[in-house]
Design a protein around this motif. Structure first.
Motif, PDB file in Angstrom:
ATOM      1  N   LEU A 124       0.847  -1.214   0.023  1.00 26.29           N
ATOM      2  CA  LEU A 124      -0.148  -0.113   0.052  1.00 26.29           C
ATOM      3  C   LEU A 124       1.001   1.428   0.092  1.00 26.29           C
ATOM      4  O   LEU A 124       0.672   2.121  -0.863  1.00 26.29           O
ATOM      5  N   ALA A 149       0.365   3.809  -3.035  1.00 29.81           N
ATOM      6  CA  ALA A 149      -0.167   4.952  -2.986  1.00 29.81           C
ATOM      7  C   ALA A 149       0.805   6.047  -3.179  1.00 29.81           C
ATOM      8  O   ALA A 149       0.403   7.254  -3.431  1.00 29.81           O
ATOM      9  N   PRO A 196      -5.965   7.282  -0.796  1.00 28.29           N
ATOM     10  CA  PRO A 196      -6.434   5.855  -1.216  1.00 28.29           C
ATOM     11  C   PRO A 196      -6.997   5.216   0.401  1.00 28.29           C
ATOM     12  O   PRO A 196      -6.526   5.378   1.220  1.00 28.29           O
ATOM     13  N   VAL A 197      -8.119   4.650   0.162  1.00 34.72           N
ATOM     14  CA  VAL A 197      -8.716   4.187   1.534  1.00 34.72           C
ATOM     15  C   VAL A 197      -7.846   3.007   2.083  1.00 34.72           C
ATOM     16  O   VAL A 197      -7.999   3.055   3.302  1.00 34.72           O
ATOM     17  N   GLY A 198      -7.092   2.214   1.308  1.00 32.52           N
ATOM     18  CA  GLY A 198      -6.495   1.183   2.260  1.00 32.52           C
ATOM     19  C   GLY A 198      -6.453  -0.167   1.346  1.00 32.52           C
ATOM     20  O   GLY A 198      -6.501   0.186   0.018  1.00 32.52           O
ATOM     21  N   THR A 200      -8.424  -3.193   0.010  1.00 36.62           N
ATOM     22  CA  THR A 200      -9.737  -3.185  -0.309  1.00 36.62           C
ATOM     23  C   THR A 200      -9.978  -4.744  -0.856  1.00 36.62           C
ATOM     24  O   THR A 200      -9.266  -5.534  -1.460  1.00 36.62           O
ATOM     25  N   ALA A 217     -10.041   0.753  -7.630  1.00 34.41           N
ATOM     26  CA  ALA A 217      -9.392   0.833  -6.568  1.00 34.41           C
ATOM     27  C   ALA A 217      -7.868   1.141  -6.778  1.00 34.41           C
ATOM     28  O   ALA A 217      -7.176   1.866  -6.131  1.00 34.41           O
ATOM     29  N   ALA A 262      -5.112   2.708  -3.864  1.00 35.11           N
ATOM     30  CA  ALA A 262      -5.435   1.462  -3.069  1.00 35.11           C
ATOM     31  C   ALA A 262      -5.028   0.144  -3.591  1.00 35.11           C
ATOM     32  O   ALA A 262      -4.478  -0.103  -4.722  1.00 35.11           O
ATOM     33  N   THR A 263      -4.712  -0.853  -2.534  1.00 36.44           N
ATOM     34  CA  THR A 263      -4.478  -2.169  -3.040  1.00 36.44           C
ATOM     35  C   THR A 263      -5.554  -3.141  -2.877  1.00 36.44           C
ATOM     36  O   THR A 263      -6.558  -3.015  -2.234  1.00 36.44           O
ATOM     37  N   TYR A 265     -13.252   4.034  -3.215  1.00 32.35           N
ATOM     38  CA  TYR A 265     -11.774   3.835  -2.596  1.00 32.35           C
ATOM     39  C   TYR A 265     -11.010   4.949  -2.595  1.00 32.35           C
ATOM     40  O   TYR A 265      -9.756   4.883  -2.381  1.00 32.35           O
TER      41      TYR A 265
END
Ligand code: NDP
Length: 468
Positions: free
Chosen positions: A46, A50, A130-132, A134, A154, A159-160, A454
C-alpha cells in the motif's frame, strides 16, 4: 500473492465444464491463513503504490489494459469454457475488462481535491487519499468484467487489492493478476485468493480490510455487510434484482421485443440486471408476447466455443434451482407458454422460458430466478405499470418502452431503480454509474462514481492569522 502464483493450501477442487459435464483441471484452493497472508501482502504494497506518481500509476494500468486486450482470445476461451458463455459474449466481457483499466487509468492524475472558503484567516482543503486495502468478492456470472469493474478504480485511487473470485470461476482472475505483475504493478498490490464462502467471509471480516466490494446474492450481501462491521470497513454491495421492463400501448413493439429478449435470455438469464418481469399494456400484450416468444424460440444452444445464442447454466446446482422455480410455478397452475423443461443434451442447458399473465404475488414473479425465465404482467396504463414495477423488494434497473417522452420521463423519475433505460434495455455501457436501491444494493460502480468507494478524502485546515 506478493506478485507470485502460489499453490493453494486449502481443499482440492475439481470444477465441471458446464457445457459437457466433464471435469476441468483440478487445483487447490487457498486456506484461511492464506487470506491473512494476502491481506498482509496488500498492506505492505500500500505505501509503495499509494506513493507512486499518478502518471506512473496510469501507465501501469494502461499497460495492463493493453495486455488484457492482447491476450483477449485466450482469456475469452478460458471464460467461455469455465462459465459456459458463448465465445462472442466472453470476448465482449474481456474487452470490457480492458476498457475498465483504460478508463480508470485516465483518471489517476485527475483525482483533484477541493478548497473550502472559511474566511480570511483559514483555508480548508481536501486530499483524496486511497482508502487502504480493499477486498473484492466476485460472482460467477461475469468473472472477468466484475473483477475489473472494482479492481481498476481501486488501483487507480492508489488502494491495493485482495480479490476472491467465485469458487466456480477462479481462472481469469488469476490470469489478470499475473498480467498485472507483468504490467509493472508492485508485488502485493493485487492479490487473488481462491475458495468458497468461508474464504469470502474470512476476507470480508479481516481486520486489515478498509473496504469490501461485493457482487452476488442479497442473502450473502447481508452477511458480508455484517462481517465488514468488524473492521468497520466500507461496503459496496451489488446484489440481486427482479427488474421490470414496462411496454406501453404506443411502444415500438419490435424494438421492445428485441430489448425484452436480450434483457432476460442473454447470458442464459444469469444477469443481476436481467429484465425478468415484462409489464405490458393489456392491448398489446399478446402481440408483443408472440414476437418475444418467436425470437426466444429461435435461439440456438451449443458448445460455448462454437458461439451459440445461449450457453448452459453455470452448474448442476443452478440448473436445479431454475428447475425448482419452474416446477413450483407449474404446480401453482401458472401458464408456461415457452420452454419449461431442461434441454435434452449433456450440459446444464435450460431453454428460454416464459410464464404469461402471472399474478404479481407468485414466487416466480417476486424471487430472483437467475436463469432464462420471463414472467409477464398485464397493466392498464403507465400508473398501473409503475405500481406493479415498484412492488418488489429489489430496485436494480428498469426499462420503459413508449413513444411518449413525457410519460417516459415521468416513469423514469418515479421508478425505484438505480438505472432506468428508455426505449432500450441494458444499454449505456460501463462509464455510466451502476448500482441498486432497496434490496439490490448500496453504492455505485462504473464511471467516475465508481471511484469514491476507494478514496478517503482528508480535510486539512490551515490557520493563517494575519501578520501583526
Ligand atoms: P453468492 O451471493 O452466494 O456468492 C457471491 C460471492 O460471495 C461468491 O464469491 C461466494 O463465494 C461469496 N460468498 C459466499 N458466502 C459468503 C460469505 N458468507 N461471506 C463472504 N463471501 C461469501 O451467490 P451464488 O454464487 O451462490 O449464487 C446464488 C444466487 O445469487 C444466484 O442464484 C443469484 O440469484 C445471485 N447472484 C447474483 C449475482 C449478481 O450479479 N447480482 C451474481 C451471482 C449470483 P463462492 O461462490 O465461492 O461460495
Amino acid at each position: 500473492m506478493d506478485g507470485l502464483l502460489r499453490d493453494g493450501e486449502g481443499a482440492e477442487r475439481v470444477l465441471i465444464d458446464p457445457a459437457h459435464e466433464t471435469p476441468l483441471t483440478p487445483f487447490r484452493e487457498a486456506s484461511a491463513d492464506q487470506v491473512s497472508q494476502a491481506v498482509a501482502s496488500a498492506a505492505s504494497a500500500l505505501p509503495i503504490w499509494a506513493a507512486t506518481l499518478p502518471t506512473e500509476r496510469a501507465e501501469v494500468l494502461h499497460r495492463l489494459a493493453d495486455m488484457i486486450a492482447r491476450n483477449a482470445d485466450d482469456l475469452a476461451r478460458i471464460e467461455a469454457t469455465n462459465v459456459g458463455k458463448p465465445l462472442s459474449q466472453a470476448r465482449r466481457d474481456v474487452g470490457r475488462a480492458s476498457d475498465y483499466f483504460r478508463f480508470y487509468a485516465g483518471v489517476c492524475d485527475k483525482l483533484n481535491g477541493e478548497t473550502i472558503p472559511l474566511g480570511p484567516d483559514q483555508t480548508a482543503l481536501t486530499v483524496p487519499e486511497p482508502v487502504g486495502v480493499t477486498a473484492h468478492i466476485l460472482p460467477w456470472n461475469y468473472p472477468i468484467s466484475t473483477l475489473a469493474r472494482g479492481v481498476a478504480p481501486a488501483l487507480a485511487a492508489g488502494a491495493t487489492v485482495v480479490a476472491k473470485p467465485s469458487e466456480l470461476t477462479p481462472f481469469t482472475a488469476l490470469e489478470v493478476a499475473r498480467l498485472a505483475t507483468q504490467a509493472g504493478l508492485p508485488d502485493g498490490a493485487f492479490n487473488v485468493v481462491t475458495g468458497g464462502g468461508e474464504i469470502g467471509a474470512a476476507l470480508a471480516g479481516h481486520e486489515g480490510i478498509a473496504h469490501v466490494t461485493f457482487t452476488g446474492s442479497t442473502a450473502t450481501g447481508r452477511k458480508v455487510m455484517q462481517a465488514a462491521s468488524s473492521p468497520v470497513a466500507g461496503v459496496t454491495l451489488e446484489l440481486g434484482g427482479k427488474s421490470p421492463v414496462i411496454v406501453l400501448e404506443d411502444a415500438d413493439l419490435d424494438a421492445a421485443a428485441d430489448g425484452v429478449v436480450r434483457g432476460i435470455f442473454f447470458n442464459a438469464g444469469q444477469v443481476c440486471a436481467a429484465g425478468a418481469r415484462l409489464i405490458c399494456a393489456r392491448s398489446v400484450h399478446d402481440a408483443l408476447l408472440a414476437k418475444v416468444a418467436a425470437k426466444a424460440h429461435a435461439m440456438g444452444f451449443g458448445d460455448p466455443l462454437d458461439d451459440p445464442h445461449i450457453g448452459p447454466l453455470i452448474s448442476s446446482g443452478q440448473l436445479a434451482r431454475v428447475e425448482g422455480f419452474v416446477a413450483r410455478a407449474k404446480a401453482q397452475g401458472l401458464t408456461c407458454v415457452l420452454g419449461g423443461a431442461r434441454v435434452d443434451r449433456p450440459g446444464f442447458f435450460f431453454p428460454p422460458t416464459i410464464f404469461a399473465d402471472v399474478p404479481t404475488d407468485a414466487e416466480i414473479a417476486r424471487d430472483e430466478v437467475f436463469g432464462p425465465v420471463l414472467v409477464t404482467h398485464l397493466c392498464d396504463d403507465a400508473e398501473d405499470a409503475l405500481r406493479i414495477a415498484n412492488d418488489s423488494p429489489y430496485g436494480l434497473v428498469a426499462g420503459v418502452y413508449t413513444r411518449g417522452h413525457d410519460t417516459a420521463l415521468w416513469l423514469a423519475r418515479k421508478l425505484e431503480a438505480g438505472q432506468v433505460f428508455i426505449n432500450g434495455f441494458l444499454t449505456g455501457g460501463d462509464t455510466v454509474p451502476f448500482g441498486g436501491v432497496k434490496h439490490s444494493g448500496i453504492g455505485r460502480e462504473k464511471g467516475l462514481a465508481g471511484l469514491s468507494a476507494y478514496l478517503a478524502p482528508k480535510s486539512i485546515i490551515l490557520n493563517h492569522a494575519r501578520p501583526t
